[in-house]
Scaffold this active site. Structure first.
Site, short mmCIF file in Angstrom:
data_model
loop_
_atom_site.label_atom_id
_atom_site.label_comp_id
_atom_site.label_asym_id
_atom_site.label_seq_id
_atom_site.Cartn_x
_atom_site.Cartn_y
_atom_site.Cartn_z
N THR A 138 -18.38 68.10 8.15
CA THR A 138 -18.97 67.54 9.37
C THR A 138 -18.89 66.01 9.26
O THR A 138 -17.88 65.42 9.62
CB THR A 138 -20.42 68.02 9.56
OG1 THR A 138 -21.17 67.82 8.35
CG2 THR A 138 -20.45 69.50 9.92
N LYS A 159 -19.59 71.48 1.08
CA LYS A 159 -19.65 70.41 2.07
C LYS A 159 -21.08 69.89 2.09
O LYS A 159 -22.04 70.59 1.76
CB LYS A 159 -19.21 70.90 3.45
CG LYS A 159 -20.12 71.90 4.15
CD LYS A 159 -21.37 71.35 4.83
CE LYS A 159 -21.04 70.24 5.81
NZ LYS A 159 -22.33 69.68 6.38
N THR A 170 -28.54 70.72 4.27
CA THR A 170 -27.29 70.71 5.03
C THR A 170 -26.06 70.72 4.14
O THR A 170 -25.12 69.99 4.33
CB THR A 170 -27.21 69.56 6.04
OG1 THR A 170 -26.27 69.90 7.04
CG2 THR A 170 -26.88 68.24 5.48
N THR A 377 -23.92 62.42 19.89
CA THR A 377 -23.25 61.76 21.01
C THR A 377 -21.87 61.24 20.62
O THR A 377 -21.13 60.77 21.47
CB THR A 377 -24.10 60.59 21.53
OG1 THR A 377 -24.39 59.69 20.45
CG2 THR A 377 -25.38 61.11 22.13
#
Length: 377
Positions: A138, A159, A170, A377
């Site tokens: 990510t 990851k 995460t 965003t």
């Protein structure tokens, strides 16, 4: 590095923010999941459906499939059903994982479309391993892989870059070995190793909804539990260090090593608290030998500590003792030189006993704020 294990096929593909990775192999699976009480849909699905026998894992990036209710679990099941149909096996033999933005439903049709393409290109080589590692990234800046070989082979891919805290976060890790171990043993070993490695890694103190570590053993080679644990810890520690080194915006890898604690539990706890301190992290970002922040963190850590502590900074650029049994002996110019390296060890002696522990951390700077302020965003 999964190509180093015979019989393991893997691959992945990234299209924009959406990535899909697939691992195919036959064996026994163990897992450790997040301690966050809000668990992502893939974890819920695995806990409800995953059997001890496994044929494959499918993982997507770009969407965490967390805080998505029953619909999220349904879409996780669709991912599992897709791979199960390709492998001609029961859905219970397929594990699912996701990583990315929380609170949005999976673009399941796009994931299946990418998955179809990935499945047709699975391989057992370095290129396939790398494509899997890249597909699950990510905000990661680089893919993370590790390998150990002794009596057996152990290979891992992970990851993780932000939202990393003790108790995992995460981060996803996929580890495969050709070891022949009883499932109960591999589960017990995995939990112990995770506690000493991934659970001692800190980027920002946030614990995610999606943490997962999978271990698959394919059963080809015998090995003692002690030897296997040593090899597994080597792989997991290397992956944990890579995750912390890749902390969002991080410039430095910090290795916090505590000795002289009352016991090992307090040693690990003290190290973890120091690695978690935002003030400690920002000091290292500025290469500022502000040992007072370390002292303060130790003071509120909850372990047995007084002012008779010792602190040393060490890197490839040198070593400097900062505090000696409570007495400040700082050479600021030398300390700044030592702290300018990309990897810094912080050696802490509490002078309370024979306990020891460690944690893996990183500095924290402007780039972390930029990345996370723009994440959706």
């Amino acid at each position: 590095m999964l190509h180093m294990i015979d019989g393991v096929l893997c691959g992945g593909e990234k299209r924009g923010k959406i990535g899909v990775g697939i691992i195919v192999c036959e064996g026994k699976i163990s897992a450790v999941y997040t301690k966050n009480k809000i668990k992502a849909a893939p974890i819920k699905f695995n806990l409800q459906n995953l059997s001890e026998d496994v044929r494959g894992i499918i993982v997507n990036s770009g969407n965490a499939n967390a805080f998505t209710g029953e619909e999220g679990v349904r879409r996780a099941k669709i991912m599992a059903e897709f791979l199960a149909s390709k492998l001609n096996c029961e859905v219970s033999k397929v594990a699912v994982a996701s990583t990315g933005v929380i609170g949005k439903q999976l673009e399941i049709e796009e994931i299946i479309k990418i998955g179809e393409n990935v499945f047709g290109k699975l391989g057992n080589d370095e290129k396939s391993s790398l494509s899997f590692a890249k597909a699950i990234m990510t905000t990661d800046r680089f893919p993370k892989m590790a390998y150990w070989e002794g009596e057996v082979k152990i290979a891992g891919v992970a990851k993780g870059a932000g939202m990393i805290s003790p108790n995992m976060a995460t981060m996803l890790a996929f580890i495969v070995s050709d070891a022949d171990l009883q499932p109960r043993s591999s589960k017990r070993i995995l939990r112990r190793v995770v506690d000493r490695t991934f659970n001692q890694a800190v980027v920002d103190g946030d614990t995610s909804t999606n943490d997962t570590v999978f271990l698959i053993t394919t059963g080809e080679r015998k090995i003692s539990e002690r030897s296997f644990e040593k090899g597994l810890e080597s792989v997991c520690e290397e992956l944990a260090k890579q995750i912390v080194k890749d902390g969002e915006g991080a410039k430095k890898l910090l290795l916090i090593k505590v000795t002289g604690a009352r016991n090992n539990k307090e040693g690990f706890k003290a190290a973890k608290v120091v690695a978690s301190s935002l003030l400690v992290k920002t000091a290292f970002f500025g290469e500022d030998p502000n040992f007072g922040r370390i002292v303060a963190a130790l003071g509120y850590s909850g372990v047995d500590v007084d002012e008779k502590i010792s602190i040393t900074f060490r890197s490839k650029l040198g070593e400097v003792k900062v505090v000696e049994s409570g007495e400040v002996v700082l050479d600021e110019l030398l300390a700044r030189k030592v702290l300018s390296a990309e990897e810094v060890e912080v050696l802490i002696d509490l002078h309370k006993g024979n306990g020891k522990g460690h944690a893996f951390g990183c500095d924290l700077g402007y780039e972390y704020v930029r990345i996370n302020s723009e994440y959706t965003t």
